[in-house]
Design a protein around this motif. Sequence first.
Motif, short mmCIF file in Angstrom:
data_model
loop_
_atom_site.label_atom_id
_atom_site.label_comp_id
_atom_site.label_asym_id
_atom_site.label_seq_id
_atom_site.Cartn_x
_atom_site.Cartn_y
_atom_site.Cartn_z
N ALA A 1 -32.11 27.75 16.45
CA ALA A 1 -32.87 26.76 17.21
C ALA A 1 -32.26 25.39 16.95
O ALA A 1 -31.79 25.11 15.85
CB ALA A 1 -34.34 26.79 16.80
N LYS A 2 -32.29 24.53 17.96
CA LYS A 2 -31.71 23.20 17.82
C LYS A 2 -32.49 22.34 16.82
O LYS A 2 -31.92 21.48 16.16
CB LYS A 2 -31.64 22.50 19.17
N ASN A 3 -33.76 22.55 16.71
CA ASN A 3 -34.60 21.82 15.77
C ASN A 3 -34.47 22.50 14.39
O ASN A 3 -34.85 23.66 14.24
CB ASN A 3 -36.05 21.86 16.25
N PRO A 4 -33.94 21.80 13.37
CA PRO A 4 -33.75 22.42 12.05
C PRO A 4 -35.04 22.94 11.42
O PRO A 4 -35.01 23.96 10.72
CB PRO A 4 -33.14 21.30 11.20
N GLN B 1 -35.62 26.87 10.40
CA GLN B 1 -36.07 27.28 9.07
C GLN B 1 -37.31 28.17 9.16
O GLN B 1 -37.42 29.17 8.45
CB GLN B 1 -36.35 26.05 8.21
N GLN B 2 -38.25 27.82 10.03
CA GLN B 2 -39.46 28.62 10.19
C GLN B 2 -39.16 30.01 10.75
O GLN B 2 -39.75 31.00 10.33
CB GLN B 2 -40.45 27.90 11.10
N ILE B 3 -38.23 30.09 11.69
CA ILE B 3 -37.86 31.39 12.28
C ILE B 3 -37.19 32.27 11.23
O ILE B 3 -37.54 33.44 11.07
CB ILE B 3 -36.96 31.19 13.51
N VAL B 4 -36.23 31.70 10.50
CA VAL B 4 -35.54 32.47 9.45
C VAL B 4 -36.53 32.96 8.40
O VAL B 4 -36.51 34.12 8.00
CB VAL B 4 -34.41 31.63 8.81
N GLN B 5 -37.45 32.08 7.99
CA GLN B 5 -38.44 32.48 6.98
C GLN B 5 -39.36 33.58 7.50
O GLN B 5 -39.68 34.52 6.78
CB GLN B 5 -39.28 31.26 6.54
N ALA B 6 -39.76 33.48 8.76
CA ALA B 6 -40.63 34.51 9.34
C ALA B 6 -39.92 35.86 9.40
O ALA B 6 -40.52 36.91 9.10
CB ALA B 6 -41.08 34.10 10.74
N ILE B 7 -38.65 35.85 9.76
CA ILE B 7 -37.87 37.10 9.79
C ILE B 7 -37.70 37.63 8.38
O ILE B 7 -37.92 38.83 8.12
CB ILE B 7 -36.51 36.89 10.49
N ILE C 1 -28.36 40.62 9.74
CA ILE C 1 -29.35 40.19 10.73
C ILE C 1 -28.88 38.86 11.31
O ILE C 1 -28.42 37.98 10.59
CB ILE C 1 -30.73 40.02 10.08
N SER C 2 -29.02 38.74 12.61
CA SER C 2 -28.75 37.46 13.26
C SER C 2 -29.85 37.21 14.28
O SER C 2 -30.47 38.14 14.78
CB SER C 2 -27.38 37.45 13.93
N TYR C 3 -30.09 35.93 14.52
CA TYR C 3 -31.05 35.60 15.57
C TYR C 3 -30.44 34.53 16.45
O TYR C 3 -29.56 33.78 16.06
CB TYR C 3 -32.41 35.16 14.98
N HIS C 4 -30.92 34.50 17.68
CA HIS C 4 -30.41 33.58 18.68
C HIS C 4 -31.61 32.96 19.39
O HIS C 4 -32.53 33.66 19.77
CB HIS C 4 -29.52 34.31 19.68
N ALA C 5 -31.59 31.65 19.52
CA ALA C 5 -32.73 30.94 20.11
C ALA C 5 -32.25 30.04 21.24
O ALA C 5 -31.21 29.40 21.14
CB ALA C 5 -33.43 30.09 19.06
N LYS D 1 -46.53 22.58 15.41
CA LYS D 1 -47.54 23.40 16.07
C LYS D 1 -47.12 24.87 16.16
O LYS D 1 -47.95 25.73 16.42
CB LYS D 1 -47.81 22.87 17.48
N MET D 2 -45.86 25.15 15.96
CA MET D 2 -45.34 26.50 16.16
C MET D 2 -45.40 27.38 14.92
O MET D 2 -45.29 28.59 15.02
CB MET D 2 -43.88 26.43 16.64
N SER D 3 -45.60 26.82 13.74
CA SER D 3 -45.50 27.57 12.49
C SER D 3 -46.34 28.85 12.48
O SER D 3 -45.84 29.93 12.20
CB SER D 3 -45.89 26.69 11.32
N GLY D 4 -47.62 28.75 12.78
CA GLY D 4 -48.47 29.93 12.81
C GLY D 4 -48.08 30.91 13.90
O GLY D 4 -48.13 32.13 13.71
N GLU D 5 -47.66 30.36 15.03
CA GLU D 5 -47.24 31.22 16.14
C GLU D 5 -45.97 31.98 15.80
O GLU D 5 -45.79 33.12 16.20
CB GLU D 5 -47.05 30.38 17.40
N ILE D 6 -45.08 31.33 15.06
CA ILE D 6 -43.83 32.00 14.65
C ILE D 6 -44.15 33.20 13.77
O ILE D 6 -43.61 34.29 13.96
CB ILE D 6 -42.91 31.00 13.92
N GLN D 7 -45.05 33.03 12.83
CA GLN D 7 -45.43 34.14 11.94
C GLN D 7 -46.06 35.29 12.73
O GLN D 7 -45.73 36.45 12.51
CB GLN D 7 -46.39 33.64 10.85
N LYS D 8 -46.95 34.97 13.65
CA LYS D 8 -47.59 36.00 14.48
C LYS D 8 -46.56 36.73 15.34
O LYS D 8 -46.61 37.95 15.49
CB LYS D 8 -48.65 35.39 15.39
#
Length: 160
Positions: A34-37, A41-47, A67-71, A140-147
């Motif tokens: 993701a362009k926003n650091p 970080q939140q996406i990597v931590q959730a994975i 594992i790799s992710y693309h956003a 605002k996305m942190s909880g949504e990322i985990q879900k």
Amino acid sequence: MLLCACAPDIIVDYDKSTDFSRYRTYGWGKSTPAKNPNLDQQIVQAIDDQITRKGLTKADSDPDLLISYHAASHEEIDYTEASYASGMGPAYGSAESTSASSTPMRVKVGTVIVDMYDPKTKRNVWHSAGSGLLGDDSGKMSGEIQKGAAKMFEKFPPSQ
């Protein structure tokens, strides 16, 4: 991977010939973050959280899975199959050919794609994508990322 107020569009696919019980460790391969650091970080931590809950251990060297992710959170991009280590990751069922992985496709804004590669066989063994899911405000996305991560990995490893 992420949930929003609307129902997420999440798909999961995997190589049906893969024995996922043999994988014990994972590491991170090349990604398109993701362009926003903070969001990255939140996406990597959730994975990481979901993968470790499934019994895999993070390894700094010689992991069983990469594992790799693309956003894509702001604009449509052309997506080419993720690379593992330094080369292109072959598509399912083609251990040597990269032709299937070099065809670009359009990715909708807000898409998160997660791929798992077996570095020994050089094969993509698991793939999941969620579209229309990322927003601009990482706070605002942190909880949504985990879900969303939980939804993406709820049936991992696949039952054979």
